[in-house]
Design a protein around this motif. Structure first.
Motif, mmCIF file in Angstrom:
data_model
loop_
_atom_site.group_PDB
_atom_site.id
_atom_site.type_symbol
_atom_site.label_atom_id
_atom_site.label_comp_id
_atom_site.label_asym_id
_atom_site.label_seq_id
_atom_site.Cartn_x
_atom_site.Cartn_y
_atom_site.Cartn_z
ATOM 1 N N TYR A 24 0.813 -1.223 0.000
ATOM 2 C CA TYR A 24 0.000 0.000 0.000
ATOM 3 C C TYR A 24 0.843 1.268 0.000
ATOM 4 C CZ TYR A 24 -4.178 -2.818 0.618
ATOM 5 O OH TYR A 24 -5.198 -3.718 0.423
ATOM 6 N N HIS A 28 -2.728 5.000 -2.957
ATOM 7 C CA HIS A 28 -3.303 5.693 -4.121
ATOM 8 C C HIS A 28 -4.774 5.319 -4.318
ATOM 9 C CE1 HIS A 28 -3.080 2.046 -6.561
ATOM 10 N NE2 HIS A 28 -1.770 1.936 -6.345
ATOM 11 N N GLY A 30 -6.388 3.430 -6.321
ATOM 12 C CA GLY A 30 -6.691 2.005 -6.440
ATOM 13 C C GLY A 30 -6.671 1.333 -5.082
ATOM 14 N N HIS A 31 -5.636 1.641 -4.292
ATOM 15 C CA HIS A 31 -5.562 1.116 -2.922
ATOM 16 C C HIS A 31 -6.792 1.537 -2.112
ATOM 17 C CE1 HIS A 31 -0.868 1.260 -3.258
ATOM 18 N NE2 HIS A 31 -1.343 0.121 -3.731
ATOM 19 N N ASN A 125 -4.674 -9.485 -8.153
ATOM 20 C CA ASN A 125 -3.312 -9.989 -8.360
ATOM 21 C C ASN A 125 -2.532 -10.159 -7.060
ATOM 22 O OD1 ASN A 125 -3.716 -10.049 -11.120
ATOM 23 N ND2 ASN A 125 -2.924 -7.981 -11.433
ATOM 24 N N TYR A 156 -8.333 -1.402 -10.383
ATOM 25 C CA TYR A 156 -7.767 -0.748 -11.561
ATOM 26 C C TYR A 156 -8.568 0.474 -11.970
ATOM 27 C CZ TYR A 156 -4.747 -4.718 -11.570
ATOM 28 O OH TYR A 156 -3.828 -5.651 -11.182
ATOM 29 N N THR A 158 -8.237 4.191 -14.013
ATOM 30 C CA THR A 158 -7.418 4.856 -15.025
ATOM 31 C C THR A 158 -7.855 6.307 -15.165
ATOM 32 O OG1 THR A 158 -8.914 4.195 -16.815
ATOM 33 C CG2 THR A 158 -7.056 2.734 -16.358
ATOM 34 N N GLU A 165 -2.625 4.634 -18.456
ATOM 35 C CA GLU A 165 -2.231 3.380 -17.795
ATOM 36 C C GLU A 165 -3.033 3.202 -16.501
ATOM 37 O OE1 GLU A 165 1.897 2.447 -17.049
ATOM 38 O OE2 GLU A 165 2.519 3.802 -18.661
ATOM 39 N N SER A 168 -1.136 2.817 -10.408
ATOM 40 C CA SER A 168 -0.340 1.900 -9.597
ATOM 41 C C SER A 168 0.773 2.677 -8.914
ATOM 42 C CB SER A 168 0.294 0.806 -10.475
ATOM 43 O OG SER A 168 1.275 1.377 -11.340
ATOM 44 N N SER A 169 1.366 2.062 -7.898
ATOM 45 C CA SER A 169 2.512 2.694 -7.232
ATOM 46 C C SER A 169 3.684 2.812 -8.195
ATOM 47 C CB SER A 169 2.920 1.878 -5.998
ATOM 48 O OG SER A 169 1.871 1.853 -5.051
ATOM 49 N N THR A 170 3.877 1.790 -9.047
ATOM 50 C CA THR A 170 4.979 1.814 -10.012
ATOM 51 C C THR A 170 4.841 2.983 -10.977
ATOM 52 O OG1 THR A 170 5.206 -0.586 -9.864
ATOM 53 C CG2 THR A 170 6.176 0.483 -11.798
ATOM 54 N N THR A 172 3.144 5.729 -10.449
ATOM 55 C CA THR A 172 3.289 6.968 -9.674
ATOM 56 C C THR A 172 4.758 7.293 -9.455
ATOM 57 O OG1 THR A 172 1.258 6.327 -8.516
ATOM 58 C CG2 THR A 172 2.462 8.209 -7.641
#
Length: 318
Positions: A24, A28, A30-31, A125, A156, A158, A165, A168-170, A172
């Protein structure tokens, strides 16, 4: 909200609860969908909601040296989770020994024996246990065995950030590293924040008429790309409009990368030694080296003007 570090911190008389597990980082949007679903489910069942997270980031233990830049330290994540209605946050120290727990052992030791899970809420996931061998299908089977429900929430979301995209944390972290703090804000649902203690720097800003708070950031912090940003400096319970500089200060042949915030129109601030936070609203310009000190001062004055305008416009937003 209760905060526990390690399984031994959980009260002995802790009853049934709704649980969600994950890093987490950033909490964000999504979280937030998962956490809000868990909180709502807890209220329906009449039991508290617990978020289980890890320190350090699991990747640092599994693959040393791979610790990702962090979007929020644990105390900030806990604050954000409390705002969402979470009743307790359990931070599990992620050690080599802990990383070797099988998915089945993780379920028993954490979810069954200590948190007495009545329901577990996760994204599709979700992976857990040694070598991330556990998934939501396995968790669901374990739930039948140990009397807890498993609910899967589609996290998810968007938007415009990252060209559409999924949030996600990635993504961000990537946007922050590129200086795209407006996109990061869309994903987070708030401006990206950097925290740390104000330390003494070269004090050139004061000499130039723009005294800055030089923030010694926390380890592994996700710091935006070099440049000038509009944002806020949070100190002593106050959010002050600020012009923020990130970089090595090439005008003076600097080599150390710093985060410095100038509180616009504030005089006589003494923040040395205080823990502060810096929020990044918008990118203004990249880092540059000027032909003269006068050119630098002229640009800095223009930076402050632009930052003032950006912040004023932002405050007009509903």
């Amino acid at each position: 909200m209760q905060r526990w570090r390690g399984l031994e911190d959980i009260p002995q008389d802790w009853g049934r609860s709704v649980v969600t597990i994950g890093s987490y980082d950033g909490v964000h949007r999504g979280h937030q969908l998962i956490i809000e679903h868990a909180v709502n489910r807890g209220r329906q069942l009449g039991v508290p909601t617990v978020v289980v997270t890890f320190d350090p980031h699991p990747s640092e233990v599994v693959r040393p040296g791979s610790h990702p830049p962090l979007l929020a330290p644990h105390h900030r994540r806990a604050e954000l989770m409390a705002e969402l209605g979470v009743d307790a946050v359990l931070v599990l120290p992620f050690t080599t020994e802990f990383s070797k727990l099988s998915p089945a052992d993780f379920v028993v030791k954490v979810l069954v024996d200590r948190l007495h899970a009545k329901a577990v809420v996760e994204g599709p996931n979700f992976r857990f246990g040694h070598k991330a061998a556990g998934n939501v299908e396995f968790l669901t089977e374990q739930g039948k065995l140990y009397d807890f429900e498993v609910e899967v929430v589609d996290l998810y979301v968007t938007g415009e950030a990252g060209g559409g995209e999924p949030f996600s944390s990635t993504l961000t972290r990537r946007l922050v590293a590129e200086g795209e703090v407006t996109g990061a804000r869309e994903i987070l649902g708030r401006p990206h924040r950097v925290e740390g203690v104000v330390v003494r720097g070269a004090q050139r800003g004061r000499d130039l008429g723009f005294p800055t708070a030089n923030v010694e950031t926390l380890p592994h912090t996700a710091i935006p790309a070099d440049g000038v940003y509009a944002g806020y400096l949070h100190a002593q319970g106050e959010a002050m409009p600020a012009a923020i500089s990130v970089g090595t200060n090439p005008q003076f042949d600097g080599t150390e990368r710093t985060v410095e915030a100038y509180a616009i129109d504030r005089v006589g601030l003494d923040l040395y030694g205080l823990h502060v936070a810096v929020d990044f609203l918008a990118f203004v310009r990249g880092q540059a080296k000027f032909d003269s000190l006068d050119a630098l001062l002229e640009t800095m004055a223009e930076d402050v003007k632009k930052c003032r305008e950006i912040i004023a416009a932002d405050e007009q937003q509903p």
